[in-house]
Motif scaffolding. Structure first.
Motif, PDB file in Angstrom:
ATOM      1  N   LEU A  99      -0.703   5.272 -13.688  1.00  0.00           N
ATOM      2  CA  LEU A  99      -0.341   3.862 -14.227  1.00  0.00           C
ATOM      3  C   LEU A  99      -0.129   3.157 -12.772  1.00  0.00           C
ATOM      4  O   LEU A  99      -0.455   1.990 -13.090  1.00  0.00           O
ATOM      5  CB  LEU A  99       1.081   3.951 -14.813  1.00  0.00           C
ATOM      6  CG  LEU A  99       1.003   4.748 -16.156  1.00  0.00           C
ATOM      7  CD1 LEU A  99       2.572   4.896 -16.460  1.00  0.00           C
ATOM      8  CD2 LEU A  99       0.237   3.702 -17.055  1.00  0.00           C
ATOM      9  N   ALA A 100       0.141   3.766 -11.608  1.00  0.00           N
ATOM     10  CA  ALA A 100       0.404   3.062 -10.525  1.00  0.00           C
ATOM     11  C   ALA A 100      -0.907   2.530 -10.037  1.00  0.00           C
ATOM     12  O   ALA A 100      -1.164   1.454  -9.330  1.00  0.00           O
ATOM     13  CB  ALA A 100       0.818   3.667  -9.206  1.00  0.00           C
ATOM     14  N   ALA A 101      -2.040   3.077 -10.270  1.00  0.00           N
ATOM     15  CA  ALA A 101      -3.641   2.802  -9.906  1.00  0.00           C
ATOM     16  C   ALA A 101      -3.841   1.614 -10.742  1.00  0.00           C
ATOM     17  O   ALA A 101      -4.438   0.458 -10.176  1.00  0.00           O
ATOM     18  CB  ALA A 101      -4.358   3.943 -10.212  1.00  0.00           C
TER      19      ALA A 101
ATOM     20  N   LEU B  88     -14.225  -7.796  -1.543  1.00  0.00           N
ATOM     21  CA  LEU B  88     -14.618  -6.575  -1.314  1.00  0.00           C
ATOM     22  C   LEU B  88     -13.404  -5.491  -1.847  1.00  0.00           C
ATOM     23  O   LEU B  88     -13.936  -4.536  -2.418  1.00  0.00           O
ATOM     24  CB  LEU B  88     -14.897  -6.197   0.052  1.00  0.00           C
ATOM     25  CG  LEU B  88     -15.048  -4.687   0.593  1.00  0.00           C
ATOM     26  CD1 LEU B  88     -16.354  -4.335  -0.161  1.00  0.00           C
ATOM     27  CD2 LEU B  88     -14.916  -4.647   1.988  1.00  0.00           C
ATOM     28  N   ALA B  89     -12.205  -5.976  -1.686  1.00  0.00           N
ATOM     29  CA  ALA B  89     -11.190  -5.081  -2.213  1.00  0.00           C
ATOM     30  C   ALA B  89     -11.201  -5.150  -3.875  1.00  0.00           C
ATOM     31  O   ALA B  89     -10.893  -4.017  -4.443  1.00  0.00           O
ATOM     32  CB  ALA B  89      -9.831  -5.568  -1.956  1.00  0.00           C
TER      33      ALA B  89
ATOM     34  N   SER C 141      -4.896   2.401  -3.219  1.00  0.00           N
ATOM     35  CA  SER C 141      -3.643   1.832  -2.169  1.00  0.00           C
ATOM     36  C   SER C 141      -4.041   1.509  -0.794  1.00  0.00           C
ATOM     37  O   SER C 141      -3.646   0.427  -0.093  1.00  0.00           O
ATOM     38  CB  SER C 141      -2.658   3.219  -2.143  1.00  0.00           C
ATOM     39  OG  SER C 141      -2.216   3.656  -3.322  1.00  0.00           O
ATOM     40  N   ALA C 142      -5.247   2.117  -0.443  1.00  0.00           N
ATOM     41  CA  ALA C 142      -5.977   1.425   0.880  1.00  0.00           C
ATOM     42  C   ALA C 142      -6.397   0.187   0.870  1.00  0.00           C
ATOM     43  O   ALA C 142      -6.367  -0.612   1.823  1.00  0.00           O
ATOM     44  CB  ALA C 142      -7.031   2.678   1.136  1.00  0.00           C
TER      45      ALA C 142
ATOM     46  N   ALA D  81       0.827  -1.156   0.048  1.00  0.00           N
ATOM     47  CA  ALA D  81      -0.018  -0.026   0.252  1.00  0.00           C
ATOM     48  C   ALA D  81       0.887   1.180  -0.058  1.00  0.00           C
ATOM     49  O   ALA D  81       0.594   2.243  -0.735  1.00  0.00           O
ATOM     50  CB  ALA D  81      -1.085   0.054   1.316  1.00  0.00           C
ATOM     51  N   VAL D  82       1.922   1.103   0.715  1.00  0.00           N
ATOM     52  CA  VAL D  82       2.866   2.217   1.035  1.00  0.00           C
ATOM     53  C   VAL D  82       3.531   2.834  -0.431  1.00  0.00           C
ATOM     54  O   VAL D  82       3.485   3.789  -1.001  1.00  0.00           O
ATOM     55  CB  VAL D  82       3.834   2.321   1.911  1.00  0.00           C
ATOM     56  CG1 VAL D  82       4.662   3.469   2.001  1.00  0.00           C
ATOM     57  CG2 VAL D  82       2.924   2.479   3.318  1.00  0.00           C
ATOM     58  N   ALA D  83       4.198   1.504  -1.066  1.00  0.00           N
ATOM     59  CA  ALA D  83       4.899   1.641  -2.296  1.00  0.00           C
ATOM     60  C   ALA D  83       4.059   1.989  -3.234  1.00  0.00           C
ATOM     61  O   ALA D  83       4.247   2.852  -4.114  1.00  0.00           O
ATOM     62  CB  ALA D  83       5.187   0.235  -2.568  1.00  0.00           C
ATOM     63  N   GLY D  84       2.824   1.499  -3.422  1.00  0.00           N
ATOM     64  CA  GLY D  84       1.547   2.069  -4.187  1.00  0.00           C
ATOM     65  C   GLY D  84       1.401   3.428  -4.236  1.00  0.00           C
ATOM     66  O   GLY D  84       1.398   4.304  -5.388  1.00  0.00           O
ATOM     67  N   VAL D  85       1.106   3.985  -3.267  1.00  0.00           N
ATOM     68  CA  VAL D  85       0.690   5.452  -3.291  1.00  0.00           C
ATOM     69  C   VAL D  85       1.850   6.063  -3.432  1.00  0.00           C
ATOM     70  O   VAL D  85       1.871   7.218  -4.110  1.00  0.00           O
ATOM     71  CB  VAL D  85       0.078   5.859  -1.821  1.00  0.00           C
ATOM     72  CG1 VAL D  85       1.143   5.588  -0.599  1.00  0.00           C
ATOM     73  CG2 VAL D  85      -0.463   7.096  -1.772  1.00  0.00           C
TER      74      VAL D  85
END
Length: 398
Positions: free
Chosen positions: A88-90, A69-70, A57-58, A20-24
């Protein structure tokens, strides 16, 4: 693996937190440098692309505990991302959510997602070709497959490997459990066999010793005492020989040792003669009737079982029979070997020698292990013990 969630598992895995941290962070870096998935959508401000990125990311925190759910919320976010300049990260985060939904979701969802995403990829490709009518439209189908079908197929492959490994481990554990159960049953069967052998070999001699030692103590004559002591010595020597034979059988099978003789029906006359000697002081006589056809041998397990049954029956007669004649009959007909012992039955103040009560149980076990029939009981003033044993080669070893 099956989608079941416990209270303890609601806490995000540390690897999911890192994702999550790396994605955001990666999304923010790309956004700050102006790297977007599309630069032609200027209806909304560029910063709006950070909203789907933050939500996706969350959702990485729920990829293991709430994969369905995710994925559902992530699908909405990636669609919303297409109405912005795009991150692109999303898109990369969504591919991971698709992969996690297959790996950590319920089995039904894991089977359904690769199929549904494959169908969606084909449908999008056909729709793009029909709408744009250019070869570049195939790229839309390729991107759709990379974002949805590719991660789902990868997750399904990994899940199948994991489930196969779990099934193999369970089979190995079950095999080990069955092997342990077989080993335990084999130990119990071997201990029962050893108990029968020890009882049948030693009980006869010890009973004779007990009977004649009692006679020597109760009859105060030199001749009677000498005869009793002779019988006691003979039975003690034979009992010691039998014990040595049993000890030899219990030694390591791989050890070098001389072969040990196994009792057979050829020794019936000696067995009956010994019983006659042991029972003479009690007013018992023993008669042998051997009606077996000559030249028809039986298998070794059947022969040993028949010998031990007769030996134990004679021992019981020495202990419990009233004065009279004990008849031993051996016959064979229609592939069945029958051994019968008839001893005089009547009221007695008590047995001539103590017993354990395991004699009849052991005889019955020997007979049933060979697939035969065993009966014992009073009949017409006589106590009859009869065993019918299969004499053919198909008999199972005792």
């Amino acid at each position: 693996m099956d989608g079941t969630v416990t209270t303890k598992s609601l806490r995000p895995h540390r690897h999911d937190v890192l994702l999550a941290v790396a994605g955001v962070l990666s999304g923010l870096v790309l956004w700050s440098f102006g790297v977007y998935s599309s630069s032609v959508r200027d209806l909304l401000p560029a910063w709006v692309a950070l909203v789907p990125l933050g939500v996706l990311s969350a959702l990485e925190l729920l990829r293991r505990t709430r994969p369905a759910l995710a994925l559902a919320v992530g699908t909405l976010c990636v669609i919303a991302n297409e109405f912005t300049v795009g991150s692109l990260a999303a898109i990369l985060i969504f591919t991971d959510l698709m992969y996690a939904a297959v790996v950590y979701g319920k089995p039904a969802a894991a089977r359904r997602l690769p199929v549904s995403t494959g169908l969606i990829t084909v449908a999008v490709t056909i729709a793009a070709l029909a709408w744009l009518r250019t070869p570049e439209a195939l790229l839309i189908g390729v991107v759709t497959g990379l974002v949805s079908f590719g991660p789902a197929l990868t997750g399904a492959t990994l899940r199948n490997h994991r489930e196969a490994a779990v099934a193999a481990r369970l089979r190995a554990e079950q095999t080990a459990l069955l092997a342990e159960m077989d080993r335990a049953q084999a130990i119990v069967a071997e201990r029962a066999r050893m108990a029968r052998e020890l009882h049948d070999m030693v009980a006869n001699h010890l009973s004779a010793i007990a009977i004649h030692s009692t006679a020597a103590l109760s009859i105060d004559t030199a001749g009677a005492s000498r005869d009793a002591l002779g019988v006691i010595r003979e039975n003690s020597v034979q009992g010691l020989a039998e014990m040595r034979r049993l000890i030899g059988l219990l030694r390591d099978a791989g050890a070098e040792r001389e072969p040990v003789a196994v009792p057979s029906l050829d020794g019936l006359e000696a067995l009956v003669a010994q019983a006659r000697t042991n029972g003479s002081a009690s007013g018992l006589d023993f008669v042998l009737r051997d009606d077996r056809p000559p030249g028809e041998p039986v298998t070794a397990p059947v022969e040993l079982a028949a010998y031990r049954i007769l030996q134990e029956s004679l021992t019981n007669a020495l202990k419990h029979a009233v004065p009279g004649t004990v008849t031993v009959h051996v016959g064979r007909e229609a592939g069945v070997l029958t051994v019968t012992v008839d001893s005089p039955y009547g009221e007695r103040p008590g047995p001539r020698a103590p017993g354990s009560g395991a004699g009849l149980i052991g005889m019955r076990e020997r007979t049933e292990l060979l697939g035969g029939e065993f009966t014992a009981g009073a009949a017409g003033g006589m106590w009859r013990v009869r065993a019918a044993l299969p004499a053919e080669e198909k008999a199972v070893g005792a």
